[in-house]
Write a protein that holds these residues in place. Structure first.
Motif, PDB file in Angstrom:
ATOM      1  N   VAL A  93      27.747  78.206  94.292  1.00  0.00           N
ATOM      2  CA  VAL A  93      26.932  78.853  95.327  1.00  0.00           C
ATOM      3  C   VAL A  93      25.529  79.132  94.781  1.00  0.00           C
ATOM      4  CG1 VAL A  93      26.613  80.983  96.637  1.00  0.00           C
ATOM      5  CG2 VAL A  93      28.797  79.835  96.674  1.00  0.00           C
ATOM      6  N   SER A 139      23.443  75.958  94.923  1.00  0.00           N
ATOM      7  CA  SER A 139      22.899  75.649  96.243  1.00  0.00           C
ATOM      8  C   SER A 139      21.814  76.635  96.634  1.00  0.00           C
ATOM      9  CB  SER A 139      24.005  75.670  97.282  1.00  0.00           C
ATOM     10  OG  SER A 139      25.038  74.825  96.903  1.00  0.00           O
ATOM     11  N   ILE A 142      18.319  75.768  95.193  1.00  0.00           N
ATOM     12  CA  ILE A 142      17.552  74.747  95.926  1.00  0.00           C
ATOM     13  C   ILE A 142      17.108  75.289  97.274  1.00  0.00           C
ATOM     14  CG2 ILE A 142      17.483  72.307  96.465  1.00  0.00           C
ATOM     15  CD1 ILE A 142      20.229  72.024  95.357  1.00  0.00           C
ATOM     16  N   PHE A 143      17.982  76.088  97.871  1.00  0.00           N
ATOM     17  CA  PHE A 143      17.673  76.574  99.219  1.00  0.00           C
ATOM     18  C   PHE A 143      16.434  77.472  99.192  1.00  0.00           C
ATOM     19  CE2 PHE A 143      18.692  79.182 103.041  1.00  0.00           C
ATOM     20  CZ  PHE A 143      18.584  78.134 103.938  1.00  0.00           C
ATOM     21  N   LEU A 190      13.421  75.316  98.902  1.00  0.00           N
ATOM     22  CA  LEU A 190      13.073  74.622 100.144  1.00  0.00           C
ATOM     23  C   LEU A 190      12.481  75.588 101.153  1.00  0.00           C
ATOM     24  CD1 LEU A 190      13.349  71.702 100.940  1.00  0.00           C
ATOM     25  CD2 LEU A 190      15.394  72.278 102.179  1.00  0.00           C
ATOM     26  N   LEU A 215      17.606  67.160 103.749  1.00  0.00           N
ATOM     27  CA  LEU A 215      17.811  67.885 102.490  1.00  0.00           C
ATOM     28  C   LEU A 215      18.336  69.289 102.773  1.00  0.00           C
ATOM     29  CD1 LEU A 215      17.246  66.990  99.649  1.00  0.00           C
ATOM     30  CD2 LEU A 215      15.049  68.094  99.750  1.00  0.00           C
ATOM     31  N   ALA A 216      17.698  69.968 103.748  1.00  0.00           N
ATOM     32  CA  ALA A 216      18.137  71.322 104.091  1.00  0.00           C
ATOM     33  C   ALA A 216      19.552  71.299 104.634  1.00  0.00           C
ATOM     34  CB  ALA A 216      17.187  71.923 105.119  1.00  0.00           C
ATOM     35  N   ILE A 240      22.050  71.153 101.812  1.00  0.00           N
ATOM     36  CA  ILE A 240      22.222  72.426 101.105  1.00  0.00           C
ATOM     37  C   ILE A 240      22.984  73.423 101.966  1.00  0.00           C
ATOM     38  CG2 ILE A 240      21.019  74.295  99.955  1.00  0.00           C
ATOM     39  CD1 ILE A 240      18.657  72.269  99.773  1.00  0.00           C
ATOM     40  N   LEU A 241      22.619  73.476 103.257  1.00  0.00           N
ATOM     41  CA  LEU A 241      23.298  74.416 104.154  1.00  0.00           C
ATOM     42  C   LEU A 241      24.784  74.117 104.215  1.00  0.00           C
ATOM     43  CD1 LEU A 241      20.855  74.836 107.141  1.00  0.00           C
ATOM     44  CD2 LEU A 241      21.559  76.538 105.471  1.00  0.00           C
ATOM     45  N   MET A 258      26.608  72.778 101.862  1.00  0.00           N
ATOM     46  CA  MET A 258      27.245  73.246 100.628  1.00  0.00           C
ATOM     47  C   MET A 258      27.375  74.762 100.614  1.00  0.00           C
ATOM     48  SD  MET A 258      28.312  70.790  99.072  1.00  0.00           S
ATOM     49  CE  MET A 258      28.951  71.479  97.570  1.00  0.00           C
ATOM     50  N   LEU A 259      26.409  75.470 101.226  1.00  0.00           N
ATOM     51  CA  LEU A 259      26.462  76.939 101.200  1.00  0.00           C
ATOM     52  C   LEU A 259      27.433  77.499 102.230  1.00  0.00           C
ATOM     53  CD1 LEU A 259      22.804  78.173 100.708  1.00  0.00           C
ATOM     54  CD2 LEU A 259      24.737  78.593  99.221  1.00  0.00           C
ATOM     55  N   ARG A 278      31.990  75.778 104.130  1.00  0.00           N
ATOM     56  CA  ARG A 278      33.364  76.235 104.009  1.00  0.00           C
ATOM     57  C   ARG A 278      33.680  77.351 105.002  1.00  0.00           C
ATOM     58  NH1 ARG A 278      32.804  76.362  97.760  1.00  0.00           N
ATOM     59  NH2 ARG A 278      30.721  76.594  98.584  1.00  0.00           N
ATOM     60  N   LYS A 287      31.671  68.045 101.011  1.00  0.00           N
ATOM     61  CA  LYS A 287      30.952  67.252 100.017  1.00  0.00           C
ATOM     62  C   LYS A 287      30.527  65.924 100.603  1.00  0.00           C
ATOM     63  CE  LYS A 287      33.400  69.341  96.375  1.00  0.00           C
ATOM     64  NZ  LYS A 287      34.808  69.289  96.106  1.00  0.00           N
TER      65      LYS A 287
END
Lengths: 138, 512
Positions: free
Chosen positions: A71, A74, A77-78, A81, B13-14, B17-18, B20-21, B24, B112
């Motif tokens: 976490v 991520s 990077i978040f 961005l 890209l965002a 990441i979103l 992955m965050l 779940r 993933k």
């Protein structure tokens, strides 16, 4: 994995905190001195590696895949961005502009957004290296 | 228009990441978000192609202008070819992502998958937009590395082996490309494509430039799987999950292989006869050998993968003939026609090869196998898959009125006009062999006797899969419209003329 001898554990206790502090020092001075976010990531991850190697993953209850570190990866990077994107939508309409006041060259709080980028990338690199380490070590 | 350019990289890209965050926590998010974002980007790229006025748009990241006339910043450059590529990437990306919603359900680790998928799209968009060779390399690696992981997504013995092979050869090609970038930077002291081109015009060290050009052909040839460098492609493309196969075969080899060959050899280097000849010979070899290797295949996706090599050969000979004509100082309009044929075929190939891989995925999804010897007679129970697959097969083998016919026709006409009769003959024969190979695929899969399947088990694929296949099948016919003179002049020929006028591309330096 079980840990190592008492000597190593004791030395670890002494130096890990210093290594970690040194990482924080470089990250906050990333825009002033040589070495920046990537080097910091390696230093901070190194502090964690030492801990895991000396104490063993059993005591720390580590698993092959840690929620927390992925976490953090991520999130790093978040943040990066979001900082870059803020420039595009709110401030100057140009992606990646340095929109905060630049300050005086050589001061700790100067050069606008760059220290914030440094911190975000530092978190990301440290977490990514730690994840790789866990996947290989455990 | 200008300020929308970075969205092509930021949004995927965002999304990655979103996912992955938060993926779940909310399963809906990870499924819906990639499709929604890619649909938006598809719309945006189509808006670009409609409103494009044959200009070249530049976006300076961070607002850094040139200092002492040296372009130091990172630039995104948007011209006709980039817009065309953006349309292909995001359209096929959207349809594959939408298809994957049903297809990927069976696997674990969906988040993933979607995250890597979005990263790959971000990488490819970046390659297409980037105006300097170093950032181009960075984006290329983003796209390539996420594709290595996606090829091994099913984590079985053969898949891992294929992925490993792909990684080794991919790293080799990345090494060539990075070495070249280093050499170019050492020689010209600049990384911006237009700037390098300007400097090389002024002072030319012929031998070094030829060395760099040949290494670039090897590097990008490995990424595009042209024939001496093709060893990884059949394994990698047949091992990946089907939506990813469609992306790899339909888009990735074009965006990080063919596109870069076109971009660098037209806009950065001067076209020389020897290099043009080399490119044409490689294209011809790919076209002929690829199809010959495809004939004997019994694995559906492997067969399609070999055909990708062969069809990329068509694209490359279209480009190569254009370069040969330009290098010899021949008729520019024939060169433009030939290059337009190559680009048109590239667009068409993205559509029909994407569709064929999605069909293969649908067959595998319902029957659990893709061995042509075990399949047969599925057309009754899978009407959508069968009919869309027929249209794609006809398109790839060049039957009118499907799009593949027109693009091959343009390439063949251009080859004949430029008096390369051997190439003309080979292009026609390869098309016939392709037809034979696809008739075999159709007969063994959808027609003929029904094998001992449990008939109740075999149903049509779910909605999202059918939707993607139908849209692509409509495009197989719809893209033929690009041949109509009014539309052709407006889009394809325009794109080609901005591409082949190198001075046009160099103008961006003055606009900075």
């Amino acid at each position: 994995m079980i840990g190592m001898t008492l000597i190593l554990k004791k030395i670890n206790q002494l130096i890990v905190g210093l290594i970690f502090l040194y990482g924080i020092y470089i990250i906050t001075h990333g825009h002033l001195t040589p070495g920046g976010c990537f080097a910091v990531g390696a230093v901070i991850a190194g502090a964690f590696f030492l801990l895991v190697l000396a104490y063993g993953s059993d005591i720390l209850k580590l698993r092959k895949r840690e929620e927390g570190s992925s976490v953090a990866e991520s999130t790093g990077i978040f943040i990066f961005l979001v900082l870059a994107f803020t420039a595009l939508i709110i401030v100057t309409r140009i992606f990646f502009t340095n929109y905060l006041p630049k300050g005086i060259t050589g001061e700790l709080i100067s050069s606008g957004v760059i220290p914030l980028y440094n911190i975000a990338v530092g978190i990301e690199v440290a977490a990514a290296l730690f994840n790789t380490f866990l996947a290989l070590y455990l | 228009m200008n300020s929308l350019i970075p969205l092509f990289i930021i949004l995927p890209l965002a999304t990655a990441i979103l996912i992955m965050l938060f993926g779940r926590l909310a399963k809906v998010l990870q499924k819906a978000l990639p499709s929604a974002v890619l649909l938006f980007l598809t719309g945006l790229s189509f808006y670009f192609i409609i409103s494009w006025d044959s200009g070249i748009y530049i976006y300076e990241i961070g607002g850094w202008g040139p200092i002492d006339n040296i372009p130091i910043s990172i630039y995104f450059v948007l011209d006709g070819l980039s817009i065309l590529m953006l349309c292909i990437i995001n359209l096929v990306g959207f349809l594959s992502g939408f298809y994957a919603i049903s297809y990927i359900k069976r696997y674990t680790g969906e988040n993933k998958f979607y995250a890597l998928f979005c990263l790959m799209i971000a990488g490819m968009n970046g390659v297409v937009l980037s105006g300097d060779i170093f950032n181009l390399y960075v984006y290329l690696e983003i796209a390539a590395i996420s594709s290595y992981a996606l090829v091994a997504f099913e984590v079985e013995k053969e898949k891992l082996e294929a992925s490993y092979k792909y990684q080794v050869l991919g790293c080799l090609s990345s090494f060539f490309i990075l070495l070249n970038i280093g050499l170019l930077y050492w020689y010209t002291k600049s990384l911006n494509i237009a700037d390098i081109s300007r400097i090389m015009e002024a002072s030319a060290n012929k031998n070094l430039i030829i060395f760099i050009q040949i290494l670039f052909i090897a590097g990008f040839g490995l990424k595009a799987a042209l024939i001496p460098f093709h060893a990884w492609l059949p394994d990698a493309h047949s091992s990946a999950p089907s939506p990813i196969s469609a992306m790899l075969s339909g888009v990735l080899i074009k965006a990080i292989g063919i596109y870069l060959i076109i971009r660098l050899f037209f806009n950065m280097f001067d076209i020389t006869y020897e290099i043009a000849l080399l490119i044409t010979v490689i294209g011809t070899l790919s076209m002929v050998i690829g199809v010959l290797l495809a004939i004997g295949q019994w694995d559906m996706k492997r067969l399609l993968a070999y055909h990708s090599i062969s069809q990329m050969g068509y694209v490359i000979i279209g480009i190569g003939i254009g370069m040969l004509i330009l290098a010899k100082g021949g008729n520019k309009s024939w060169a433009a026609l030939s290059i337009a044929g190559g680009l048109f075929h590239m667009t068409n190939h993205a559509v029909f090869k994407g569709l064929l891989f999605l069909n293969a995925g649908a067959v595998e999804y319902t029957t659990g196998t893709r061995n042509l010897k075990e399949l047969g007679g599925l057309s009754g129970s899978m009407p959508v898959t069968s009919s869309t697959s027929l249209s794609a097969s006809m398109a790839i083998s060049g039957i009118p009125p499907f799009n593949g016919f027109f693009s091959k026709l343009i390439i063949i006409i251009a080859a004949a006009k430029a008096q390369y009769f051997l190439l003309t003959f080979l292009a026609i024969s390869v098309s016939i062999i392709t037809l034979a190979s696809f008739l075999k695929l159709q007969k063994k899969t959808f027609y003929g006797k029904l094998k001992n399947w449990n008939l109740n088990k075999i149903k049509e694929a779910p909605f999202t899969m059918c939707f993607s296949m139908i849209v692509l099948a409509i495009l197989c016919i719809g893209l033929s419209l690009l041949i109509i003179p009014g539309i052709r002049e407006n889009i394809m020929i325009h794109v080609v003329y901005t591409l082949i006028n190198k001075s046009n591309y160099l103008l961006i330096l003055s606009e900075l």
